[in-house]
Design a protein around this motif. Structure first.
Motif, short mmCIF file in Angstrom:
data_model
loop_
_atom_site.label_atom_id
_atom_site.label_comp_id
_atom_site.label_asym_id
_atom_site.label_seq_id
_atom_site.Cartn_x
_atom_site.Cartn_y
_atom_site.Cartn_z
N VAL A 54 0.83 -1.21 0.00
CA VAL A 54 0.00 0.00 0.00
C VAL A 54 0.86 1.26 0.00
N TRP A 55 1.99 1.23 0.71
CA TRP A 55 2.86 2.42 0.73
C TRP A 55 3.47 2.66 -0.65
N LEU A 56 3.88 1.58 -1.32
CA LEU A 56 4.46 1.71 -2.65
C LEU A 56 3.45 2.25 -3.66
N ILE A 57 2.27 1.67 -3.69
CA ILE A 57 1.26 2.12 -4.65
C ILE A 57 0.87 3.56 -4.37
N LYS A 58 0.61 3.86 -3.10
CA LYS A 58 0.12 5.20 -2.77
C LYS A 58 1.12 6.27 -3.14
N TYR A 59 2.37 6.10 -2.73
CA TYR A 59 3.32 7.18 -2.95
C TYR A 59 3.98 7.14 -4.32
N GLY A 60 3.86 6.00 -5.01
CA GLY A 60 4.22 6.00 -6.42
C GLY A 60 3.25 6.85 -7.22
N LEU A 61 1.96 6.66 -6.98
CA LEU A 61 0.93 7.43 -7.68
C LEU A 61 0.85 8.86 -7.17
N TRP A 62 0.98 9.04 -5.84
CA TRP A 62 0.86 10.38 -5.25
C TRP A 62 1.86 11.34 -5.87
N THR A 63 3.08 10.88 -6.06
CA THR A 63 4.13 11.75 -6.59
C THR A 63 3.79 12.22 -8.00
N ALA A 64 3.33 11.30 -8.84
CA ALA A 64 2.96 11.67 -10.20
C ALA A 64 1.79 12.65 -10.20
N ILE A 65 0.81 12.42 -9.32
CA ILE A 65 -0.35 13.31 -9.25
C ILE A 65 0.05 14.68 -8.72
N ALA A 66 0.84 14.69 -7.63
CA ALA A 66 1.22 15.96 -7.00
C ALA A 66 1.99 16.86 -7.96
N LEU A 67 2.90 16.29 -8.72
CA LEU A 67 3.69 17.10 -9.65
C LEU A 67 2.83 17.60 -10.82
N ASN A 68 1.83 16.83 -11.18
CA ASN A 68 1.01 17.23 -12.33
C ASN A 68 -0.18 18.10 -11.96
N LEU A 69 -0.40 18.30 -10.66
CA LEU A 69 -1.43 19.27 -10.27
C LEU A 69 -0.96 20.70 -10.54
N ARG A 70 0.34 20.91 -10.56
CA ARG A 70 0.93 22.21 -10.89
C ARG A 70 2.05 21.99 -11.90
N PRO A 71 1.72 21.53 -13.11
CA PRO A 71 2.76 21.15 -14.07
C PRO A 71 3.69 22.30 -14.45
N ALA A 72 3.19 23.51 -14.43
CA ALA A 72 4.04 24.65 -14.80
C ALA A 72 5.24 24.80 -13.88
N LEU A 73 5.13 24.27 -12.66
CA LEU A 73 6.21 24.38 -11.69
C LEU A 73 7.25 23.27 -11.84
N TYR A 74 6.92 22.22 -12.59
CA TYR A 74 7.81 21.07 -12.69
C TYR A 74 8.13 20.65 -14.11
N PHE A 75 7.14 20.65 -14.98
CA PHE A 75 7.28 20.07 -16.31
C PHE A 75 8.27 20.87 -17.16
N GLY A 76 9.04 20.16 -17.96
CA GLY A 76 9.96 20.82 -18.87
C GLY A 76 11.02 19.85 -19.34
N PHE A 77 12.00 20.39 -20.08
CA PHE A 77 13.06 19.54 -20.64
C PHE A 77 14.44 20.10 -20.35
N SER A 78 14.51 21.06 -19.44
CA SER A 78 15.80 21.56 -19.01
C SER A 78 16.48 20.52 -18.12
N GLY A 79 17.77 20.75 -17.83
CA GLY A 79 18.48 19.79 -16.99
C GLY A 79 17.82 19.60 -15.65
N THR A 80 17.32 20.69 -15.08
CA THR A 80 16.65 20.60 -13.77
C THR A 80 15.34 19.85 -13.88
#
Length: 221
Positions: free
Chosen positions: A106-132
């Motif tokens: 349950v910990w693996l499934i929850k936080y595997g999915l949570w991370t993808a969801i959390a970053l994509n709730l504000r994609p402008a703050l994370y998404f891109g193709f720069s080194g960072t």
């Protein structure tokens, strides 16, 4: 019986049995996987240590969510060492192990999915193709989705009980209260607001329901 559904992937066994057997029943492969998960735990802890100077020590396992998931699955996988060379269905099975395997799942499934969801709730703050962005978005999401693959591997040797499911749900909800009630959620570039906490609690309920459906029950559980 675990693995009785054959080698083809199914909804209850998304990871084919042949792959689980080849990695988890073979000594060198299992040890290599344990080294990888232990290293991932240390890397994750290093990330969280840099952000948690004011977090009470007793709350570290609830603050460092992803390292906790990796620690649980490392312990879960380590229980297979006495079973090396035999089929996964012959792995040790008892009530304490059912709790460990269920918590790891349950910990693996929850936080595997949570991370993808959390970053994509504000994609402008994370998404891109720069080194960072390659690290902060693509690498982080990719490695965390591998949590789900590891969780599906656990299904081939783990069992669960009603007690294990209940404790898992309780601990996940307590974790959610610590994250959003106390404010010790994983570091983000934005305030969680309302949507992310609701999604997080929904994931807690959902992953336990998924575990109840996907795991084989312990014979005396």
């Amino acid at each position: 019986m675990v693995g009785s559904e054959g080698q083809s992937p199914t909804l209850r066994r998304p990871l084919p049995e042949q792959y689980a057997e080849s990695y988890l029943s073979d000594g060198p492969s299992l040890v290599a996987l344990l080294v990888v998960t232990a290293t991932a735990f240390l890397v994750g802890i290093r990330f969280y240590v840099d952000t948690m100077p004011d977090v009470p020590t007793l709350l570290w396992p609830l603050y460092a969510d992803s390292p906790t998931a990796i620690a649980l699955v490392t312990l879960s996988l380590a229980t297979l060492l006495p079973n090396v060379g035999r089929r996964l269905r012959s792995a040790p099975s008892n009530r304490p192990l059912a709790y460990l395997h269920t918590l790891a799942f349950v910990w693996l499934i929850k936080y595997g999915l949570w991370t993808a969801i959390a970053l994509n709730l504000r994609p402008a703050l994370y998404f891109g193709f720069s080194g960072t962005a390659v690290y902060d978005y693509w690498f982080i999401i990719g490695t965390h989705l591998l949590f789900v693959v590891l969780a599906f591997a656990v299904l081939h040797y783990g069992r669960t009980t009603r007690g294990a499911l209940g404790v898992s749900l309780l601990l996940l909800v307590v974790n959610d209260l610590v994250d959003y009630g106390v404010g010790l959620h994983p570091p983000l570039r934005y305030e969680p607001g309302v949507v992310l906490p609701v999604v997080t609690v929904s994931l807690s309920v959902g992953v336990v329901a998924l575990a109840a459906w996907q795991f084989e029950p312990l014979a005396d559980g």
